[in-house]
Design a protein around this motif. Structure first.
Motif, PDB file in Angstrom:
ATOM      1  N   GLY A 199       3.504 -16.018   4.689  1.00  0.00           N
ATOM      2  CA  GLY A 199       4.599 -16.159   3.731  1.00  0.00           C
ATOM      3  C   GLY A 199       4.784 -14.973   2.819  1.00  0.00           C
ATOM      4  N   LEU A 200       3.824 -14.005   2.814  1.00  0.00           N
ATOM      5  CA  LEU A 200       3.967 -12.824   1.961  1.00  0.00           C
ATOM      6  C   LEU A 200       5.100 -11.941   2.475  1.00  0.00           C
ATOM      7  CD1 LEU A 200       2.944 -10.936  -0.312  1.00  0.00           C
ATOM      8  CD2 LEU A 200       1.450  -9.875   1.406  1.00  0.00           C
ATOM      9  N   ARG A 201       5.991 -11.549   1.598  1.00  0.00           N
ATOM     10  CA  ARG A 201       7.095 -10.639   1.930  1.00  0.00           C
ATOM     11  C   ARG A 201       6.829  -9.293   1.256  1.00  0.00           C
ATOM     12  NH1 ARG A 201      12.644 -10.920   3.381  1.00  0.00           N
ATOM     13  NH2 ARG A 201      13.936  -9.326   2.386  1.00  0.00           N
ATOM     14  N   PHE A 202       6.904  -8.223   2.038  1.00  0.00           N
ATOM     15  CA  PHE A 202       6.655  -6.883   1.487  1.00  0.00           C
ATOM     16  C   PHE A 202       7.496  -5.874   2.250  1.00  0.00           C
ATOM     17  CE2 PHE A 202       3.926  -7.215   5.104  1.00  0.00           C
ATOM     18  CZ  PHE A 202       3.776  -5.930   5.599  1.00  0.00           C
ATOM     19  N   ASP A 203       7.696  -4.706   1.658  1.00  0.00           N
ATOM     20  CA  ASP A 203       8.448  -3.616   2.287  1.00  0.00           C
ATOM     21  C   ASP A 203       7.457  -2.712   3.012  1.00  0.00           C
ATOM     22  OD1 ASP A 203      10.816  -4.574   1.240  1.00  0.00           O
ATOM     23  OD2 ASP A 203      10.687  -3.357  -0.573  1.00  0.00           O
ATOM     24  N   ARG A 211      -4.051  -9.136  -4.546  1.00  0.00           N
ATOM     25  CA  ARG A 211      -4.641  -9.532  -5.820  1.00  0.00           C
ATOM     26  C   ARG A 211      -4.881 -11.043  -5.825  1.00  0.00           C
ATOM     27  NH1 ARG A 211      -4.627  -7.961 -11.482  1.00  0.00           N
ATOM     28  NH2 ARG A 211      -4.478  -9.799 -12.819  1.00  0.00           N
ATOM     29  N   HIS A 212      -6.107 -11.435  -6.197  1.00  0.00           N
ATOM     30  CA  HIS A 212      -6.468 -12.842  -6.353  1.00  0.00           C
ATOM     31  C   HIS A 212      -6.969 -13.086  -7.777  1.00  0.00           C
ATOM     32  CE1 HIS A 212      -6.473 -12.832  -1.928  1.00  0.00           C
ATOM     33  NE2 HIS A 212      -6.450 -14.153  -1.977  1.00  0.00           N
ATOM     34  N   GLY A 221       1.214  -5.914  -1.882  1.00  0.00           N
ATOM     35  CA  GLY A 221       2.241  -5.002  -1.407  1.00  0.00           C
ATOM     36  C   GLY A 221       1.643  -3.872  -0.592  1.00  0.00           C
ATOM     37  N   ARG A 222       2.503  -3.020  -0.081  1.00  0.00           N
ATOM     38  CA  ARG A 222       2.092  -1.917   0.783  1.00  0.00           C
ATOM     39  C   ARG A 222       1.203  -0.940   0.033  1.00  0.00           C
ATOM     40  NH1 ARG A 222       6.893   0.508   1.645  1.00  0.00           N
ATOM     41  NH2 ARG A 222       6.470   2.418   0.496  1.00  0.00           N
ATOM     42  N   SER A 223       0.161  -0.495   0.692  1.00  0.00           N
ATOM     43  CA  SER A 223      -0.715   0.527   0.129  1.00  0.00           C
ATOM     44  C   SER A 223      -0.350   1.872   0.724  1.00  0.00           C
ATOM     45  CB  SER A 223      -2.177   0.203   0.453  1.00  0.00           C
ATOM     46  OG  SER A 223      -3.021   1.283   0.101  1.00  0.00           O
TER      47      SER A 223
END
Length: 399
Positions: free
Chosen positions: A36-40, A97-98, A111-113
Motif C-alpha cells: 500500500g505504500l505509494r512513492f515516486d 520510518r517506524h 520514500g525513495r532513497s
C-alpha cells in the motif's frame, strides 16, 4: 581524588544500567508494512513516476541498514527492493520510518532513497542512433533505426510482422503500377506507425548521460527492395548530438543515467590484453591492434564494472573485427565473452553501440551493430543463468 574521597566517606550510588533498545522491525513486518505504500521511484523533466506496492509485486527485499534512536521510540530502515508489475520492473532503495508503541512497531511511511531507481518496461522498442549533419544549413538530426522489439523478456525482429506481407506484395500482380505503389505505401506506413509514428516520443541515450526526450519529426520506411525504418528527430541540445548512441520508447529504461563510463586504467589494460590474446590464438598479428570503442559497465550484475569493446586489425577485405568483454581478475585478465562477425553469412565488421539494462535486473546488455556489404543487423549479448548468451541476433536490413 576528591571524588574518590567523597565516595569513600559517604558512599556513591551505582551508575544505572543502560536501557536495552528494542530490536528494529523484522523483514517479515517490513514486507507487510510496504503493501500500500505509494512513492515516486523516478523523476525527470516530464514529472514523477509513482508506484503503489502490492504484495505480489515484491520479488526481492533486503535490509541494508537499520537504526533505532537512543529513545528506543523511532526506527529507520534502509531496504533494497525489486518490484515487478505486469508492465514494468524496478529496483532501488527506500528509507522507512517506524514508531514504537510498546510492544509493537507502527509503520509511519517512507520514500525513495537517493537517485532514480533502475527501471525497465515489459514492452519497448530499442533503437540505434546516428547523427546526420547538413553543413549547408548547419543542422544536425538524430536518426533512430529500430534494433529490436523487447516484449516480456524476449527480443523480436522489429520488421518481422511485416515481412510476410512484404513477400506477398512482392509476388502479387496488380492491374496498374499505381495500385502496386498504393499497396507498398500503405505497408510502409503501417510499419512506420507501429515502430515510431510521427509526433511520438523517443528517448536518446548516451553513456553517462540522462535520457533525452525527443519528438519524432518524420519517418521513412521501406519493406520492399532496400529494407529499413528510420525515424528522425532534432537533438534536444547541441551536446546530445555528440553522445546519443541508443534510443528507446521507454521513459524509464535509461534511468537515472544511461549505462557506461570511460575505462579506468586497470579495465583498459585487461580488455586490451584479452583482445590481443584472442587474436593471437586465431593466428592474427596484433602489432596494429586498434580499439574502436570501449566502455565500462556492470555486465553481470555483481555491482562491479567490467569492460566491453571492439578491436580491429587490418583494412578493407582483410580487416578483422573482435567484440570482447573482460574483467581484471585476481591474477590475470578474465575473458567474459567474445564475438566475431558471421563471415559465412556476409558480415565483416562489428561495432559497439552501447550498453543498456533493458530488463532492470542490474546487469547491462551489450548492443552491437554487425555490418556487411549492403546489409546490417544487430547483436544483443546478455547475462542470464550465470553466463553470457546471445539474446538477439537479427533485425537490421539492407538492399
Amino acid at each position: 581524588m576528591l571524588l574518590l574521597v567523597m565516595c569513600l566517606a559517604s558512599g556513591c550510588a551505582d551508575e544505572p544500567e543502560p536501557v536495552a533498545l528494542p530490536d528494529p522491525p523484522s523483514t517479515e513486518q517490513i514486507s507487510e508494512d510496504l503493501v500500500g505504500l505509494r512513492f515516486d521511484f523516478f523523476e525527470d523533466g516530464s514529472g514523477a513516476r509513482p508506484w503503489t506496492i502490492e504484495a505480489e509485486e515484491i520479488r526481492q527485499l533486503r535490509i541494508v541498514d537499520q537504526v533505532v534512536d537512543d529513545s528506543g521510540r523511532v526506527a529507520r530502515s534502509r531496504v533494497a527492493l525489486a518490484l515487478r508489475a505486469e508492465k514494468r520492473s524496478i529496483q532501488g532503495e527506500l528509507i522507512l520510518r517506524h514508531r514504537r508503541e510498546a510492544p509493537n512497531w507502527v509503520f509511519e511511511g517512507g520514500g525513495r532513497s537517493g537517485p532514480n531507481w533502475r527501471a525497465g518496461d515489459a514492452e519497448a522498442t530499442l533503437f540505434a542512433v546516428r547523427v546526420l549533419s547538413d553543413s549547408t544549413i548547419r543542422r544536425r538530426t538524430l536518426a533512430f533505426s529500430p534494433i529490436a522489439r523487447y516484449e516480456n523478456g524476449r527480443y523480436l525482429a522489429p520488421l518481422a510482422p511485416y515481412e510476410q506481407r512484404a513477400r506477398a506484395l512482392f509476388d502479387s500482380t496488380f492491374a496498374s503500377d499505381s495500385l502496386a505503389l498504393a499497396a507498398e505505401t500503405g505497408l510502409n506506413r503501417a510499419a512506420a506507425d507501429a515502430l515510431a509514428p510521427r509526433g511520438s516520443k523517443l528517448y536518446a541515450l548516451g553513456a553517462g548521460q540522462p535520457p533525452a526526450e525527443v519528438r519524432v519529426d518524420s519517418v521513412r520506411a521501406s519493406l520492399l527492395g532496400c529494407q529499413y525504418v528510420t525515424a528522425y528527430a532534432d537533438p534536444p541540445t547541441p551536446e546530445a548530438a555528440r553522445w546519443a548512441r541508443l534510443g528507446t520508447t521507454s521513459s524509464v529504461m535509461g534511468a537515472p543515467l544511461a549505462e557506461g563510463t570511460a575505462l579506468n586504467r586497470p579495465l583498459a589494460r585487461a580488455l586490451e590484453g584479452v583482445a590481443r590474446q584472442r587474436f593471437e590464438i586465431a593466428g592474427v598479428d596484433t602489432q596494429r591492434l586498434r580499439q574502436q570503442r570501449a566502455i565500462a559497465a556492470d555486465l553481470d550484475g555483481d555491482g562491479q564494472d567490467e569492460a566491453v569493446g571492439v578491436f580491429t586489425i587490418g583494412e578493407g577485405e582483410r580487416r578483422r573485427s573482435l567484440a570482447v568483454a573482460a574483467s581484471p581478475g585476481a591474477t590475470a585478465p578474465r575473458l567474459l565473452f567474445e564475438r566475431v562477425p558471421d563471415r559465412p553469412s556476409g558480415f565483416a565488421t562489428l561495432s559497439l553501440l552501447g550498453v543498456l539494462d533493458v530488463d532492470a535486473d542490474g546487469a547491462a546488455e551489450a548492443l552491437f551493430l554487425e555490418e556487411g556489404t549492403e546489409v546490417y543487423r544487430y547483436l544483443i549479448v546478455t547475462f542470464r543463468g550465470g553466463r553470457f548468451t546471445d539474446a538477439f541476433r537479427g533485425g537490421g536490413g539492407g538492399c
